[in-house]
Design a protein around this motif. Structure first.
Motif, PDB file in Angstrom:
ATOM      1  N   GLY A  58      32.668  23.573  51.814  1.00  0.00           N
ATOM      2  CA  GLY A  58      33.764  23.624  50.855  1.00  0.00           C
ATOM      3  C   GLY A  58      33.834  22.321  50.095  1.00  0.00           C
ATOM      4  N   ARG A  59      34.625  22.331  49.037  1.00  0.00           N
ATOM      5  CA  ARG A  59      34.748  21.135  48.213  1.00  0.00           C
ATOM      6  C   ARG A  59      35.457  20.022  48.979  1.00  0.00           C
ATOM      7  NH1 ARG A  59      36.650  24.145  42.599  1.00  0.00           N
ATOM      8  NH2 ARG A  59      34.631  25.126  42.163  1.00  0.00           N
ATOM      9  N   THR A  60      35.274  18.805  48.516  1.00  0.00           N
ATOM     10  CA  THR A  60      35.960  17.670  49.108  1.00  0.00           C
ATOM     11  C   THR A  60      37.467  17.896  49.027  1.00  0.00           C
ATOM     12  OG1 THR A  60      34.176  16.215  48.380  1.00  0.00           O
ATOM     13  CG2 THR A  60      36.256  15.169  48.996  1.00  0.00           C
ATOM     14  N   GLY A  61      38.140  17.741  50.163  1.00  0.00           N
ATOM     15  CA  GLY A  61      39.589  17.928  50.195  1.00  0.00           C
ATOM     16  C   GLY A  61      40.032  19.367  50.360  1.00  0.00           C
ATOM     17  N   ALA A  62      39.089  20.286  50.632  1.00  0.00           N
ATOM     18  CA  ALA A  62      39.449  21.703  50.730  1.00  0.00           C
ATOM     19  C   ALA A  62      40.078  22.064  52.066  1.00  0.00           C
ATOM     20  CB  ALA A  62      38.223  22.584  50.489  1.00  0.00           C
ATOM     21  N   LEU A 108      29.226  26.630  44.995  1.00  0.00           N
ATOM     22  CA  LEU A 108      28.863  25.483  45.826  1.00  0.00           C
ATOM     23  C   LEU A 108      27.599  25.859  46.583  1.00  0.00           C
ATOM     24  CD1 LEU A 108      30.543  22.826  46.152  1.00  0.00           C
ATOM     25  CD2 LEU A 108      31.149  23.662  48.415  1.00  0.00           C
ATOM     26  N   ALA A 109      26.440  25.577  45.988  1.00  0.00           N
ATOM     27  CA  ALA A 109      25.202  26.082  46.573  1.00  0.00           C
ATOM     28  C   ALA A 109      24.097  25.043  46.465  1.00  0.00           C
ATOM     29  CB  ALA A 109      24.773  27.361  45.855  1.00  0.00           C
ATOM     30  N   PRO A 110      23.192  25.009  47.453  1.00  0.00           N
ATOM     31  CA  PRO A 110      22.060  24.080  47.399  1.00  0.00           C
ATOM     32  C   PRO A 110      21.053  24.507  46.342  1.00  0.00           C
ATOM     33  CG  PRO A 110      21.868  25.523  49.304  1.00  0.00           C
ATOM     34  CD  PRO A 110      23.203  25.806  48.689  1.00  0.00           C
ATOM     35  N   ASP A 139      30.886  16.821  47.491  1.00  0.00           N
ATOM     36  CA  ASP A 139      30.344  18.169  47.388  1.00  0.00           C
ATOM     37  C   ASP A 139      29.482  18.283  46.130  1.00  0.00           C
ATOM     38  OD1 ASP A 139      32.022  19.047  45.071  1.00  0.00           O
ATOM     39  OD2 ASP A 139      33.650  18.769  46.501  1.00  0.00           O
ATOM     40  N   TYR A 140      28.873  19.459  45.922  1.00  0.00           N
ATOM     41  CA  TYR A 140      27.940  19.616  44.807  1.00  0.00           C
ATOM     42  C   TYR A 140      28.630  19.442  43.454  1.00  0.00           C
ATOM     43  CZ  TYR A 140      24.487  21.355  48.129  1.00  0.00           C
ATOM     44  OH  TYR A 140      23.609  21.453  49.166  1.00  0.00           O
ATOM     45  N   ARG A 141      29.857  19.935  43.342  1.00  0.00           N
ATOM     46  CA  ARG A 141      30.568  19.803  42.065  1.00  0.00           C
ATOM     47  C   ARG A 141      30.878  18.335  41.781  1.00  0.00           C
ATOM     48  NH1 ARG A 141      36.325  22.764  40.517  1.00  0.00           N
ATOM     49  NH2 ARG A 141      36.403  22.079  38.351  1.00  0.00           N
ATOM     50  N   LYS A 192      29.231  15.822  42.894  1.00  0.00           N
ATOM     51  CA  LYS A 192      27.966  15.149  42.590  1.00  0.00           C
ATOM     52  C   LYS A 192      27.551  15.380  41.140  1.00  0.00           C
ATOM     53  CE  LYS A 192      25.011  16.247  45.883  1.00  0.00           C
ATOM     54  NZ  LYS A 192      23.754  16.141  46.681  1.00  0.00           N
ATOM     55  N   ARG A 193      27.815  16.577  40.615  1.00  0.00           N
ATOM     56  CA  ARG A 193      27.495  16.816  39.202  1.00  0.00           C
ATOM     57  C   ARG A 193      28.331  15.916  38.298  1.00  0.00           C
ATOM     58  NH1 ARG A 193      27.024  22.331  40.986  1.00  0.00           N
ATOM     59  NH2 ARG A 193      29.193  22.775  40.415  1.00  0.00           N
ATOM     60  N   GLN A 194      29.603  15.741  38.634  1.00  0.00           N
ATOM     61  CA  GLN A 194      30.459  14.842  37.854  1.00  0.00           C
ATOM     62  C   GLN A 194      29.966  13.403  37.957  1.00  0.00           C
ATOM     63  OE1 GLN A 194      34.204  15.778  39.724  1.00  0.00           O
ATOM     64  NE2 GLN A 194      34.707  17.356  38.227  1.00  0.00           N
ATOM     65  N   PHE A 195      29.558  13.011  39.163  1.00  0.00           N
ATOM     66  CA  PHE A 195      29.035  11.665  39.359  1.00  0.00           C
ATOM     67  C   PHE A 195      27.764  11.452  38.548  1.00  0.00           C
ATOM     68  CE2 PHE A 195      25.983   9.009  41.659  1.00  0.00           C
ATOM     69  CZ  PHE A 195      26.654   7.797  41.678  1.00  0.00           C
ATOM     70  N   THR A 196      26.903  12.460  38.517  1.00  0.00           N
ATOM     71  CA  THR A 196      25.663  12.369  37.738  1.00  0.00           C
ATOM     72  C   THR A 196      25.961  12.141  36.266  1.00  0.00           C
ATOM     73  OG1 THR A 196      24.479  13.779  39.303  1.00  0.00           O
ATOM     74  CG2 THR A 196      23.557  13.601  37.089  1.00  0.00           C
ATOM     75  N   THR A 197      26.957  12.843  35.752  1.00  0.00           N
ATOM     76  CA  THR A 197      27.352  12.666  34.352  1.00  0.00           C
ATOM     77  C   THR A 197      27.816  11.241  34.095  1.00  0.00           C
ATOM     78  OG1 THR A 197      27.994  14.996  34.189  1.00  0.00           O
ATOM     79  CG2 THR A 197      28.899  13.492  32.540  1.00  0.00           C
TER      80      THR A 197
END
Length: 539
Positions: free
Chosen positions: A36-40, A235-237, A451-453, A455-460
């Motif tokens: 699950g997402r961080t904080g879920a 939320l998938a690898p 979480d994956y979401r 990480k996508r924000q961090f990548t941006t």
């Protein structure tokens, strides 16, 4: 073995319940993955299994949690210690003795087991986990993977029927993570231990799971077979994303399954190649390190490393646990020890050594966010941290807050940093460092706990930093992040550089560092799902 019957957990009135009307069962001998997402609410779910919720955390528990027939409302954690073993994210922080053998025996001492029983169980556990040669080693001298196995062994000696693991591989290199997961699956298959494991890096774990509990963040828990649950969530690898792109049903959970189905996809990609990155401008380095040496008592952490960092580039620093990555970052930034070598940052009036500057001035040249971003945060509120960052760097009021809003919009200013999620805390620490506008930004394990979401924000965010001309260094074990983000990879081993090249050159040549897409489509030079998707788009 574990039963949740209409369980709702609420910590405060007016705050959303992390668990709401949850009913589920985990059978004996299952490996149950919690995602699950961080904080879920993943940690709340785990802590409810051994009674930490609500006996230790506070709040209100409605409904019934039963473990091996014991109701956690009437049995606090001490009464469940012989049934449930818990291993947290940071095993070193949970150790209470000095050596491996002492740590394995400690839990049994608290249960007042006879010495003869203790000795027998210690020997059995040493053999089971493959750490017999470490029995007399000080715990602080072990690698991350070894520490994690000892932490698991310390709870196994009490012969629990349930093992709860909170992100057991988040701080481990790929090889150490495989070792720990092999140990966990052996416990499930050979001993019938029930394992409940929370992990953000699903690409490492999902292939071993019997069931997946997915927490979408609204209090619910989605329960089912891993492939079925992942088919309906974002939320998938990478392996699952590649399966969706290729139209595979059911979705593959292991590289082996994906390779068996990938022949058609390989044919579609036969006449195309990944888009080449834009040629890097040959700019003068913004930071030059030469022959950097870092020593600690009894060990050389960094053994004469050279490093050039150029503006607008993202460099990934990789290597197994204990290879010297963090020591090198701290030595370059100037706050850590450095017994030899030079570090020079280009400045308007000539080169400067950050170590020779006061801390405030050094931050204007090289910023560093450590593995635990909270170490940089010491005030009571988000607004106080931002105000202090503006004051220390002499920037106009509101500068840090504006940076924070770019990273994570809408973060309440009156929130205590301890109450933030991992991603929010990372964003705040990064905003504090970026307020000084350093040309070099060093990030140590920045995606741990994301979480994956997130990480996508961090990548941006990192891409924007590079586009603005900053030089960014990531010390990380996250091969998927490196494949997506890095221009260059530097690999350390025992404090020395053993490989230095483009991301494709290094990752495609190393089984340990290869991302999932590369393993599936080898020998073709693909690294990410994004590359494959771009190649398959109609012209």
């Amino acid at each position: 073995m574990i039963s949740f019957d209409r369980v709702t957990v609420r910590y405060a009135e007016g705050v959303a319940a992390p668990l709401r009307d949850v009913t589920l069962r985990v059978e004996e001998g299952e490996l149950c993955l919690v995602a699950g997402r961080t904080g879920a609410g993943k940690s709340t779910l785990l802590r409810a299994i051994n009674g930490l919720v609500p006996h230790f955390t506070g709040g209100t528990l409605h409904g019934t949690v039963t473990v091996a027939g014991r109701d956690t409302r009437r049995h606090p954690p001490r009464d469940l210690a012989d049934v449930v073993g818990v291993v947290g994210q940071d095993p070193l922080s949970g150790f209470v003795t000095d050596t491996v053998e002492e740590e394995l025996a400690y839990g049994m001492e608290q249960l007042a087991l006879p010495p003869s029983v203790m000795r027998k169980r210690v020997e059995e556990t040493l053999d089971l986990l493959g750490v017999a040669e470490l029995r007399h080693r000080p715990l602080r001298t072990l690698s991350g993977g070894q520490q994690q196995r000892v932490a698991i062994g310390a709870v196994l000696t009490s012969h629990p029927r349930v093992l709860v693991l909170d992100e057991p591989t988040s701080a481990l290199d790929p090889t150490a993570a495989e070792d720990v997961l092999a140990t966990v699956t052996r416990l499930v298959h050979d001993l019938g231990v029930t394992v409940v494991l929370a992990e953000h890096r699903l690409e490492r774990v999902v292939q071993y799971a019997d069931r997946l509990l997915y927490l979408p963040g609204d209090g619910r828990v989605v329960d089912g077979a891993p492939a079925d649950v992942l088919a309906g969530v974002d939320l998938a690898p990478p392996l699952v994303e590649l399966g969706r792109l290729a139209g595979w049903t059911p979705l593959p959970l292991s590289v082996r399954d994906a390779r068996r189905r990938a022949s058609t996809l390989r044919e579609r990609l036969t006449d195309v190649a990944p888009a080449e990155p834009a040629p890097a401008p040959v700019d003068a380095p913004v930071l030059t390190a030469r022959k950097v040496v870092v020593r600690y008592p009894g060990t050389v952490a960094v053994a004469g490393v050279d490093l050039d960092l150029r503006p607008g580039r993202v460099v990934a620093l990789m290597g197994r646990n204990g290879s010297g990555k963090s020591s090198l970052l701290w030595a370059v930034q100037g706050s850590g020890p450095r017994q030899g070598g030079t570090v020079a940052v280009a400045g308007p009036r000539g080169d400067l050594d950050p170590k020779a500057l006061p801390a405030g001035r050094a931050r204007r040249h090289v910023g560093l966010v450590p593995q635990t971003p909270g170490d940089l945060l010491y005030l009571e509120t988000v607004d106080a941290e931002c105000t202090q960052a503006d004051r220390e760097t002499g920037t106009p009021a509101g500068t840090c807050r504006a940076l924070l809003d770019q990273l994570t919009p809408g973060l309440p200013g009156d929130r205590h940093p301890r109450d933030l999620s991992e991603g929010q805390r990372l964003a705040l620490a990064l905003a504090v460092q970026l307020t000084a506008a350093p040309p070099v930004v060093l990030l140590d394990e920045p995606t741990r706990g994301l979480d994956y979401r997130a990480k996508r924000q961090f990548t941006t965010v990192v891409r924007k930093l590079a586009a603005a001309g900053r030089s960014v260094v990531l010390a990380t074990h996250d091969v998927e992040l490196v494949a997506t983000l890095a221009d260059r990879v530097v690999v350390l081993a025992e404090g020395s550089v053993v490989a230095d090249g483009t991301t494709a050159e290094i990752m495609l040549a190393s089984p340990a560092f290869a991302p999932q897409v590369a393993k599936v489509l080898a020998p073709a030079p693909w690294l990410t799902v994004e590359q494959v998707a771009a190649a398959l788009e109609p012209a």
